[in-house]
Design a protein around this motif. Structure first.
Motif, PDB file in Angstrom:
ATOM      1  N   ALA A   4       0.814  -1.208   0.000  1.00 22.49           N
ATOM      2  CA  ALA A   4       0.000   0.000   0.000  1.00 22.49           C
ATOM      3  C   ALA A   4       0.848   1.259   0.000  1.00 22.49           C
ATOM      4  O   ALA A   4       0.437   2.296  -0.536  1.00 22.49           O
ATOM      5  CB  ALA A   4      -0.938  -0.003   1.200  1.00 22.49           C
ATOM      6  N   HIS A   8       2.280   2.898  -7.232  1.00 23.34           N
ATOM      7  CA  HIS A   8       1.311   2.213  -8.081  1.00 23.34           C
ATOM      8  C   HIS A   8       1.225   2.935  -9.427  1.00 23.34           C
ATOM      9  O   HIS A   8       1.383   4.156  -9.500  1.00 23.34           O
ATOM     10  CB  HIS A   8      -0.083   2.216  -7.446  1.00 23.34           C
ATOM     11  N   ARG A  63      -1.679   5.255  -4.027  1.00 20.63           N
ATOM     12  CA  ARG A  63      -2.819   4.409  -3.702  1.00 20.63           C
ATOM     13  C   ARG A  63      -3.712   5.051  -2.643  1.00 20.63           C
ATOM     14  O   ARG A  63      -4.937   4.904  -2.678  1.00 20.63           O
ATOM     15  CB  ARG A  63      -2.324   3.050  -3.215  1.00 20.63           C
ATOM     16  N   ILE A  64      -3.122   5.804  -1.721  1.00 18.88           N
ATOM     17  CA  ILE A  64      -3.911   6.421  -0.664  1.00 18.88           C
ATOM     18  C   ILE A  64      -4.932   7.407  -1.234  1.00 18.88           C
ATOM     19  O   ILE A  64      -6.012   7.602  -0.667  1.00 18.88           O
ATOM     20  CB  ILE A  64      -2.988   7.112   0.367  1.00 18.88           C
ATOM     21  N   LEU A  66      -6.463   7.064  -4.223  1.00 15.76           N
ATOM     22  CA  LEU A  66      -7.559   6.226  -4.714  1.00 15.76           C
ATOM     23  C   LEU A  66      -8.445   5.772  -3.559  1.00 15.76           C
ATOM     24  O   LEU A  66      -9.683   5.829  -3.646  1.00 15.76           O
ATOM     25  CB  LEU A  66      -6.990   5.017  -5.449  1.00 15.76           C
ATOM     26  N   GLU A  67      -7.837   5.334  -2.467  1.00 15.89           N
ATOM     27  CA  GLU A  67      -8.619   4.858  -1.328  1.00 15.89           C
ATOM     28  C   GLU A  67      -9.442   5.987  -0.713  1.00 15.89           C
ATOM     29  O   GLU A  67     -10.582   5.783  -0.293  1.00 15.89           O
ATOM     30  CB  GLU A  67      -7.686   4.232  -0.303  1.00 15.89           C
ATOM     31  N   ALA A  68      -8.886   7.195  -0.667  1.00 16.83           N
ATOM     32  CA  ALA A  68      -9.626   8.332  -0.125  1.00 16.83           C
ATOM     33  C   ALA A  68     -10.834   8.664  -0.992  1.00 16.83           C
ATOM     34  O   ALA A  68     -11.936   8.943  -0.480  1.00 16.83           O
ATOM     35  CB  ALA A  68      -8.703   9.545  -0.006  1.00 16.83           C
ATOM     36  N   LEU A  70     -12.465   6.586  -3.048  1.00 18.05           N
ATOM     37  CA  LEU A  70     -13.449   5.510  -2.888  1.00 18.05           C
ATOM     38  C   LEU A  70     -14.194   5.634  -1.574  1.00 18.05           C
ATOM     39  O   LEU A  70     -15.433   5.514  -1.522  1.00 18.05           O
ATOM     40  CB  LEU A  70     -12.743   4.152  -2.961  1.00 18.05           C
ATOM     41  N   THR A  71     -13.469   5.905  -0.493  1.00 20.05           N
ATOM     42  CA  THR A  71     -14.098   6.010   0.827  1.00 20.05           C
ATOM     43  C   THR A  71     -15.099   7.157   0.866  1.00 20.05           C
ATOM     44  O   THR A  71     -16.208   7.019   1.404  1.00 20.05           O
ATOM     45  CB  THR A  71     -13.025   6.218   1.909  1.00 20.05           C
ATOM     46  N   GLN A  84     -17.231  -0.036  10.248  1.00 20.47           N
ATOM     47  CA  GLN A  84     -15.823  -0.013  10.624  1.00 20.47           C
ATOM     48  C   GLN A  84     -15.642  -0.627  11.998  1.00 20.47           C
ATOM     49  O   GLN A  84     -16.498  -0.505  12.867  1.00 20.47           O
ATOM     50  CB  GLN A  84     -15.293   1.419  10.602  1.00 20.47           C
ATOM     51  N   VAL A 274      -4.627  -3.808  -9.034  1.00 17.24           N
ATOM     52  CA  VAL A 274      -5.860  -3.016  -8.959  1.00 17.24           C
ATOM     53  C   VAL A 274      -6.691  -3.215 -10.219  1.00 17.24           C
ATOM     54  O   VAL A 274      -7.922  -3.330 -10.162  1.00 17.24           O
ATOM     55  CB  VAL A 274      -5.539  -1.528  -8.745  1.00 17.24           C
TER      56      VAL A 274
END
Length: 408
Positions: A4, A8, A63-64, A66-68, A70-71, A84, A274
């Motif tokens: 992570a 990426h 990647r962080i 992308l995760e932010a 999506l979240t 959670q 991914v």
């Protein structure tokens, strides 16, 4: 997991799936600083467009980010409930080998279809074994290489781009790459054989940077005087692993499928993780009812669509691991010519991009009469071409690490 925090490259399927299925996520990614890079941006002008060229785009971001994105978007979805701190602790079975839900703490959550997306350390195989099911079929291949990377940020008052510079360099025993990313960040990555005795010395940021600068692609970026923003990060112990919930007798369980690294985990050299995960998610979302009725349909699709990329990664890793460990010479002249020619000839670059972005396997992309003509013409125009590495020699490398080696 260590990956992570490593760089990426989000390949064409990531972009195409997000734009088709969740355009608000994609728009949020761009707002957060992710950048699109088309493979033809290498040239002063794009060649005349062919069908599919518009998809040959890398999304450059950490990647962080992308995760932010999506979240944030998932949190606004009225039909999605995010829990959670609520860990799934087991599967619920009905009629012997049919999964009908999951357990989390004292609660049970029924489902027509359970998707295992819990990654390469998924507990699901253990749960199936404990329930008396036949075990999943695992095909695993150790990747004999290690990664070391460090993150940098370009200074706002300094240059922001080194110009036209390739993102990869190589030595006989090491691969090196640059990963331009979002908001002025980029990562430097060095890949070694797992048994290379100098790998421990490279954990020292000064040694890592001194070695990295000897690779032209990295030296150009570090020459911009960026600000380091991480320690040297290591990642090893990797494998390529295909985990099938089907054996010779059929599905080992029904009501349950795998996606992402739970299904196909690949060493990240090609950046496929991914992309393959989102392809599986897209298929699952579009065919849920059919999969519930006929689970073999999903497994057949995965074998046909995803498995070839797994096999390609296994073959590449075997070759890379052996070459890096042996410090092999640059290799086949024509294959090396293809790699160089791609950066001069848009037709060959298109084939290279199609492989990179999971459009065609290498044999299909490069095995056409058109590519053969273009590469032959390039070789005829460069009769003295000899495959070579652009990175440091082993003697230069060892001098830079100062003899600080460790046992293999």
């Amino acid at each position: 997991m260590p990956q992570a925090s490593h760089p990426h490259s989000l390949l064409a399927p990531v972009r195409s799936v997000l734009r088709a299925e969740v355009p608000d996520v994609y728009a949020d990614l761009l707002v957060r600083g992710a950048r699109e890079y088309h493979e033809f941006d290498w040239f002063d002008e794009h060649p005349p467009e062919r069908d599919g060229d518009e998809e040959l785009v890398t999304l450059r971001t950490r990647r962080i980010v992308l995760e932010a994105a999506l979240t944030a978007v998932v949190g606004r979805e009225p039909n999605v409930e995010v829990r959670q701190g609520c860990r799934v602790s087991g599967l619920v079975f009905r009629e012997g080998e049919r999964v009908s839900g999951v357990r989390a703490g004292d609660a049970t959550y029924p489902a027509d279809l359970v998707v295992d997306a819990s990654g390469r350390r998924s507990p699901v195989p253990g749960w199936l074994k404990a329930a008396g099911c036949r075990p999943p079929v695992v095909d695993s291949h150790r990747a004999g290489i290690v990664y070391l990377c460090r993150w940098y940020r370009l200074r706002r008052d300094g240059p922001q781009d080194p110009g036209r510079v390739k993102t990869g360099s190589a030595a006989p025993y090491a691969l090196a790459g640059i990963f331009p990313s979002d908001n002025g960040t980029f990562a430097v990555s060095v890949v070694l054989a797992a048994g290379d005795p100098s790998r421990g010395a490279l954990m020292d940021p000064a040694v890592f940077e001194a070695v990295a600068r000897r690779f032209p692609s990295i030296g150009a970026w570090l020459g911009l005087d960026p600000e380091p923003c991480s320690d040297v990060l290591a990642m090893g112990g990797l494998d390529n692993r295909w985990t099938s919930l089907v054996d010779d007798a059929g599905p080992v369980v029904t009501g349950l499928v795998s996606a992402g690294d739970s299904l196909i985990h690949t060493n990240p050299t090609f950046g496929h993780g991914v992309a393959l995960g989102l392809r599986a998610a897209q298929y699952l979302a579009a065919h849920t009812d059919q999969i519930v009725a006929d689970p073999m349909g999903y497994h057949r699709w995965a074998e046909r669509t995803l498995r070839p990329w797994f096999d390609a990664q296994v073959t590449s890793d075997e070759n890379n691991g052996r070459r890096l460990a042996e410090g092999s010479p640059a290799g086949d002249r024509r294959a090396a010519a293809v790699a160089v020619c791609a950066f001069e000839d848009p037709v060959v670059m298109r084939a290279r991009a199609q492989v990179r972005h999971l459009v065609h396997l290498a044999d299909d992309a490069y095995g056409t009469d058109e590519i053969d003509r273009h590469v032959t013409a390039w070789l005829d125009a460069h009769p003295d071409f000899t495959p070579t590495h652009d990175g440091p020699t082993r003697e230069e490398w060892d001098a830079l690490v100062g003899g600080r080696t460790m046992p293999g």
